[in-house]
Every structure is written in C-alpha cells, then in structure tokens.
Design a protein around this motif. Structure first.
Motif, PDB file in Angstrom:
ATOM      1  N   GLU A  15     -15.503 -19.091  33.063  1.00 30.43           N
ATOM      2  CA  GLU A  15     -16.730 -18.867  32.299  1.00 30.43           C
ATOM      3  C   GLU A  15     -17.833 -19.767  32.826  1.00 30.43           C
ATOM      4  N   GLY A  16     -19.022 -19.195  32.995  1.00 32.92           N
ATOM      5  CA  GLY A  16     -20.185 -19.940  33.446  1.00 32.92           C
ATOM      6  C   GLY A  16     -20.209 -20.102  34.955  1.00 32.92           C
ATOM      7  N   GLY A  17     -21.371 -20.488  35.464  1.00 29.95           N
ATOM      8  CA  GLY A  17     -21.516 -20.742  36.889  1.00 29.95           C
ATOM      9  C   GLY A  17     -21.339 -19.501  37.740  1.00 29.95           C
ATOM     10  N   PRO A  18     -21.107 -19.687  39.029  1.00 30.91           N
ATOM     11  CA  PRO A  18     -21.014 -18.554  39.952  1.00 30.91           C
ATOM     12  C   PRO A  18     -19.741 -17.714  39.785  1.00 30.91           C
ATOM     13  N   MET A  19     -18.736 -18.228  39.102  1.00 27.34           N
ATOM     14  CA  MET A  19     -17.478 -17.493  38.923  1.00 27.34           C
ATOM     15  C   MET A  19     -17.392 -16.798  37.565  1.00 27.34           C
ATOM     16  N   ASP A  20     -18.479 -16.761  36.817  1.00 28.50           N
ATOM     17  CA  ASP A  20     -18.488 -16.226  35.461  1.00 28.50           C
ATOM     18  C   ASP A  20     -17.939 -14.801  35.410  1.00 28.50           C
ATOM     19  N   GLY A  21     -16.972 -14.603  34.510  1.00 33.89           N
ATOM     20  CA  GLY A  21     -16.403 -13.277  34.303  1.00 33.89           C
ATOM     21  C   GLY A  21     -15.233 -12.944  35.211  1.00 33.89           C
ATOM     22  N   ARG A  22     -14.934 -13.784  36.169  1.00 36.71           N
ATOM     23  CA  ARG A  22     -13.819 -13.494  37.082  1.00 36.71           C
ATOM     24  C   ARG A  22     -12.519 -14.049  36.522  1.00 36.71           C
ATOM     25  N   VAL A  23     -11.429 -13.409  36.894  1.00 35.91           N
ATOM     26  CA  VAL A  23     -10.096 -13.852  36.521  1.00 35.91           C
ATOM     27  C   VAL A  23      -9.314 -14.040  37.808  1.00 35.91           C
ATOM     28  N   LEU A  24      -8.818 -15.265  38.030  1.00 34.63           N
ATOM     29  CA  LEU A  24      -8.078 -15.572  39.253  1.00 34.63           C
ATOM     30  C   LEU A  24      -6.670 -16.032  38.923  1.00 34.63           C
ATOM     31  N   PRO A  25      -5.702 -15.733  39.792  1.00 34.34           N
ATOM     32  CA  PRO A  25      -4.366 -16.300  39.604  1.00 34.34           C
ATOM     33  C   PRO A  25      -4.394 -17.773  40.013  1.00 34.34           C
ATOM     34  N   PRO A  35      -4.019 -26.726  36.545  1.00 33.09           N
ATOM     35  CA  PRO A  35      -4.627 -28.055  36.681  1.00 33.09           C
ATOM     36  C   PRO A  35      -5.820 -28.238  35.750  1.00 33.09           C
ATOM     37  N   LYS A  36      -6.083 -29.505  35.357  1.00 37.70           N
ATOM     38  CA  LYS A  36      -7.193 -29.792  34.437  1.00 37.70           C
ATOM     39  C   LYS A  36      -8.541 -29.491  35.074  1.00 37.70           C
ATOM     40  N   THR A  37      -8.643 -29.676  36.382  1.00 35.02           N
ATOM     41  CA  THR A  37      -9.885 -29.443  37.105  1.00 35.02           C
ATOM     42  C   THR A  37      -9.628 -28.465  38.231  1.00 35.02           C
ATOM     43  N   ARG A  56     -13.601 -27.020  34.447  1.00 35.16           N
ATOM     44  CA  ARG A  56     -12.671 -27.788  33.619  1.00 35.16           C
ATOM     45  C   ARG A  56     -11.825 -26.847  32.777  1.00 35.16           C
ATOM     46  N   ARG A  57     -10.537 -27.179  32.640  1.00 35.45           N
ATOM     47  CA  ARG A  57      -9.614 -26.393  31.820  1.00 35.45           C
ATOM     48  C   ARG A  57      -9.856 -26.689  30.342  1.00 35.45           C
ATOM     49  N   VAL A  58      -9.986 -25.628  29.558  1.00 33.85           N
ATOM     50  CA  VAL A  58     -10.135 -25.750  28.105  1.00 33.85           C
ATOM     51  C   VAL A  58      -9.226 -24.710  27.451  1.00 33.85           C
ATOM     52  N   PRO A  59      -8.806 -24.944  26.201  1.00 29.41           N
ATOM     53  CA  PRO A  59      -7.968 -23.949  25.516  1.00 29.41           C
ATOM     54  C   PRO A  59      -8.715 -22.641  25.322  1.00 29.41           C
ATOM     55  N   ARG A  60      -8.009 -21.529  25.511  1.00 28.00           N
ATOM     56  CA  ARG A  60      -8.603 -20.205  25.309  1.00 28.00           C
ATOM     57  C   ARG A  60      -8.655 -19.864  23.833  1.00 28.00           C
ATOM     58  N   GLY A  61      -7.688 -20.350  23.084  1.00 28.91           N
ATOM     59  CA  GLY A  61      -7.632 -20.101  21.647  1.00 28.91           C
ATOM     60  C   GLY A  61      -6.446 -20.831  21.047  1.00 28.91           C
ATOM     61  N   LYS A  73      -8.471 -21.381  29.844  1.00 27.93           N
ATOM     62  CA  LYS A  73      -9.564 -20.802  30.611  1.00 27.93           C
ATOM     63  C   LYS A  73     -10.289 -21.963  31.282  1.00 27.93           C
ATOM     64  N   TYR A  74     -11.146 -21.647  32.242  1.00 28.37           N
ATOM     65  CA  TYR A  74     -11.938 -22.667  32.917  1.00 28.37           C
ATOM     66  C   TYR A  74     -13.405 -22.478  32.575  1.00 28.37           C
ATOM     67  N   GLU A  75     -14.080 -23.589  32.231  1.00 27.65           N
ATOM     68  CA  GLU A  75     -15.515 -23.568  31.965  1.00 27.65           C
ATOM     69  C   GLU A  75     -16.225 -24.342  33.058  1.00 27.65           C
ATOM     70  N   TYR A  76     -17.374 -23.835  33.480  1.00 25.78           N
ATOM     71  CA  TYR A  76     -18.170 -24.446  34.541  1.00 25.78           C
ATOM     72  C   TYR A  76     -18.656 -25.823  34.105  1.00 25.78           C
ATOM     73  N   ASP A  77     -18.535 -26.817  34.982  1.00 21.03           N
ATOM     74  CA  ASP A  77     -18.969 -28.182  34.711  1.00 21.03           C
ATOM     75  C   ASP A  77     -19.938 -28.607  35.810  1.00 21.03           C
ATOM     76  N   PRO A  78     -21.244 -28.273  35.667  1.00 22.93           N
ATOM     77  CA  PRO A  78     -22.198 -28.587  36.731  1.00 22.93           C
ATOM     78  C   PRO A  78     -22.470 -30.078  36.882  1.00 22.93           C
ATOM     79  N   ASP A  79     -22.174 -30.883  35.862  1.00 20.82           N
ATOM     80  CA  ASP A  79     -22.465 -32.315  35.903  1.00 20.82           C
ATOM     81  C   ASP A  79     -21.220 -33.147  36.160  1.00 20.82           C
ATOM     82  N   ASP A  80     -20.321 -32.669  37.001  1.00 16.92           N
ATOM     83  CA  ASP A  80     -19.083 -33.384  37.300  1.00 16.92           C
ATOM     84  C   ASP A  80     -19.408 -34.751  37.896  1.00 16.92           C
ATOM     85  N   THR A  81     -18.864 -35.803  37.279  1.00 23.20           N
ATOM     86  CA  THR A  81     -19.088 -37.159  37.776  1.00 23.20           C
ATOM     87  C   THR A  81     -17.809 -37.810  38.273  1.00 23.20           C
TER      88      THR A  81
END
Length: 102
Positions: A15-25, A35-37, A56-61, A73-81
């Motif tokens: 979700e979010g960023g350039p990969m929004d809406g894609r599902v990858l194995p 993995p968490k990241t 970043r990995r987050v719970p889907r539900g 699911k993975y959410e886009y993290d543009p501010d990765d530090t």
C-alpha cells in the motif's frame, strides 16, 4: 533419506508509494512471518546510486474474538531513517533525532 526443505512464500499486498495495489510473493522467515522491512532498489538511469523504496510490515487485520493477526501487508515508508541497519536490543542508540529503537 534426506528430506528437502521447501521455501515458503506468502502473497503480500503493498500500500502506498510506487508499489501501491500490487501483491507480491514474499519469502517467509523461520518464524513463518515476512520480514519487518522490505526494500526495493531501483537502478538510476544515469548510473547514479539506486533509489530504494522502503515498506514496513503491518498487520492486515485482527480476529474479532482473540485479536490475533490475520496476515500482513506492507505500507510505504518514505521517511525511512534506519539506513538498512539491523537493530539489536543491546545496541546503543545512534543519537540521531527521530531515531527510535524498535
């Protein structure tokens, strides 16, 4: 007889960023979780350093009765530090502003 280990993967939505809406194995680790990241390096067309998209990995539900996690699911993290470093519980903090352990 030698048993062969199978590499397990799970179709994980982004979700979010350039990969929004894609599902990858995504390959699962020894705990059965992805993995968490998830880092996606994209080569620069002008032979510069690659652009790295961080998710970043987050719970889907969660289940209603016990509150158990029902997938990831993975959410886009543009501010990765994190800079791609592993953080161990016994490591000293880096001292950078906005850098938190965990």
């Amino acid at each position: 007889m030698a048993e062969t280990e199978t590499v397990k993967s799970q179709d994980t939505p982004f979700e979010g960023g350039p990969m929004d809406g894609r599902v990858l194995p995504v390959l699962l680790g020894p705990t059965g979780h992805p993995p968490k990241t998830y880092r996606i390096p994209v080569p620069d067309p002008d032979d510069g350093p690659p652009t790295v998209y961080v998710y970043r990995r987050v719970p889907r539900g969660h289940s209603k009765r016990l509150g158990l996690i029902q997938g990831w699911k993975y959410e886009y993290d543009p501010d990765d530090t994190s800079g791609g470093r592993l953080r161990w519980p016994w490591s000293k903090p880096s001292g950078k502003p906005g850098d938190t352990q965990g």
